[in-house]
Design a protein around this motif. Structure first.
Motif, short mmCIF file in Angstrom:
data_model
loop_
_atom_site.label_atom_id
_atom_site.label_comp_id
_atom_site.label_asym_id
_atom_site.label_seq_id
_atom_site.Cartn_x
_atom_site.Cartn_y
_atom_site.Cartn_z
N UNK A 74 0.74 -1.05 0.24
CA UNK A 74 -0.12 -0.03 0.06
C UNK A 74 0.91 1.12 -0.01
N UNK A 75 2.03 1.27 0.69
CA UNK A 75 2.65 2.35 0.77
C UNK A 75 4.21 1.99 0.60
N UNK A 76 5.04 2.88 0.05
CA UNK A 76 6.35 2.78 0.09
C UNK A 76 7.37 4.19 0.08
N UNK A 77 8.02 4.31 1.00
CA UNK A 77 8.62 5.82 1.24
C UNK A 77 10.07 5.52 1.47
N UNK A 78 10.82 6.52 1.03
CA UNK A 78 12.31 6.72 1.28
C UNK A 78 12.60 7.02 2.59
N UNK A 79 13.73 6.42 3.20
CA UNK A 79 14.01 6.86 4.56
C UNK A 79 15.31 7.46 4.85
N UNK A 80 15.68 7.54 6.02
CA UNK A 80 17.07 7.85 6.63
C UNK A 80 17.95 6.43 6.25
N UNK A 81 19.04 7.02 6.38
CA UNK A 81 20.25 5.81 6.15
C UNK A 81 20.12 4.92 7.24
N UNK A 82 20.27 3.43 6.92
CA UNK A 82 20.36 2.25 7.60
C UNK A 82 18.98 2.20 8.79
N UNK A 83 17.74 2.16 8.18
CA UNK A 83 16.64 2.20 9.04
C UNK A 83 16.29 0.77 9.41
N UNK A 84 17.05 0.46 10.26
CA UNK A 84 17.19 -0.91 11.23
C UNK A 84 15.87 -0.88 12.08
N UNK A 85 15.14 0.10 12.36
CA UNK A 85 14.05 -0.03 13.40
C UNK A 85 12.92 0.92 12.97
N UNK A 86 11.62 0.16 13.36
CA UNK A 86 10.43 0.97 12.67
C UNK A 86 9.39 0.60 13.90
#
Length: 336
Positions: A300-312
């Motif tokens: 449903x969604x896809x977003x660019x993130x900060x570098x090394x997105x190990x946690x959410x």
């Protein structure tokens, strides 16, 4: 070409490699769950420099982010950095946080039983942090606690190096459950069923907490790293090495779905209000949201993130997605 695979009960029984009650050790050639002779736990793939600006808003933290969690009941966003847990107001993350010092680097944060549980493997502790104020009590654990959850007056702790689930009543250790594990890396409950994640063995095991036994086990891909419970009595698992999102029913433990998620799948969170599983892709610096209500996940969604997105994590009242950078680039807040 169909990109997903949904696995039925018959196929699981034929090919999932169920482990019996015997104990096993790394390198045991008779172990049907053994992946390689000398197993190594999967870790987050290293991120490149971002190709796109992160979506939403990014605010700075001191040092790398090791874990994130959100509590919708109190409107608190918890962010773990190497020497503390920072408590933010979820509706105003730019405001100064409450800083809660801890004895060692937090590995995992989980809101459970009305408190925030922070596992501190290097200190042999689970920090129990009240929200939103930040008062702390500690639970002393023999070994390296990797994951914890609260169950009424009990706390269940996955102890990595001792290959065990410790059961505490209050502050008192009342039971230790062992057998079959190479490593106890997290403990999750779905629909009243308790499951432990073994990263080294890349497997899930059912745990009979009241009976004090480790029950059946199933392979969880080629390199399982993180797991969460969803709203449908299942445990969702990220297979980082194979790039997949797996869904297991828990009563009994059966693999129900395997969906390809290429790009370094690692971090995992679940939004129960919207039935969305959020997976971070560290090789692409992205986070993807999947609707998991149907027979297979739907992006449903896809977003660019900060570098090394190990946690959410997800703040369920608003649906905001919060991503932590293990490269020291802060915390990202996205409103889908």
């Amino acid at each position: 070409m169909r990109r997903s695979a949904t696995v039925g009960t018959g196929a699981v029984l034929a090919c999932a490699l169920v482990l019996g009650g015997c104990s096993a050790k790394p390198g045991d050639s008779s172990d049907t769950l053994q992946v390689v002779a000398n197993p190594v736990a999967a870790t987050a793939p290293v991120s490149p420099q971002p190709a796109a600006a992160p979506a939403g808003t990014v605010f700075a933290t001191q040092g790398e982010v090791t874990a994130v969690a959100a509590d919708p009941a109190t409107g608190t966003l918890a962010v773990a950095v190497p020497d503390a847990v920072l408590l933010y107001r979820a509706d105003d993350p730019a405001a100064a946080p409450v800083r809660v010092p801890v004895a060692a680097r937090p590995e995992r944060l989980r809101v459970s039983g009305g408190v925030l549980l922070a596992t501190l493997p290097a200190a042999g502790q689970v920090a129990r942090i009240s929200l939103p104020g930040g008062q702390v009590s500690t639970l002393a654990v023999a070994g390296e606690p990797a994951g914890a959850l609260a169950e009424g007056d009990r706390t269940l702790v996955a102890v990595r190096d001792r290959k065990a689930v410790d059961v505490f009543t209050g502050d008192r250790l009342t039971r230790t459950i062992q057998g079959q594990l190479y490593s106890a890396d997290d403990v999750v409950q779905a629909d009243g069923n308790t499951v432990v994640l073994d990263r080294l063995r890349t497997a899930l095991f059912s745990v009979d907490v009241d009976g004090g036994t480790m029950a059946e086990g199933l392979r969880a891909g080629d390199g399982a790293t993180n797991a969460v419970a969803d709203s449908f009595g299942r445990v969702l698992v990220v297979d980082t090495r194979a790039g997949a999102l797996l869904a297991f029913s828990t009563g009994p433990l059966l693999l129900r779905q395997r969906y390809p998620v290429p790009g370094g799948a690692y971090g995992l969170a679940y939004d129960a209000q919207r039935a969305l599983a959020w997976v971070t892709l560290t090789e692409r610096n992205e986070v993807v949201g999947f609707d998991v209500r149907g027979g297979e996940p739907v992006e449903k969604y896809r977003f660019p993130t900060v570098r090394q997105p190990d946690s959410v994590t997800v703040e369920e009242r608003s649906g905001r997605v919060v991503v932590g950078s293990a490269a020291g680039e802060g915390v990202q807040v996205i409103q889908p």
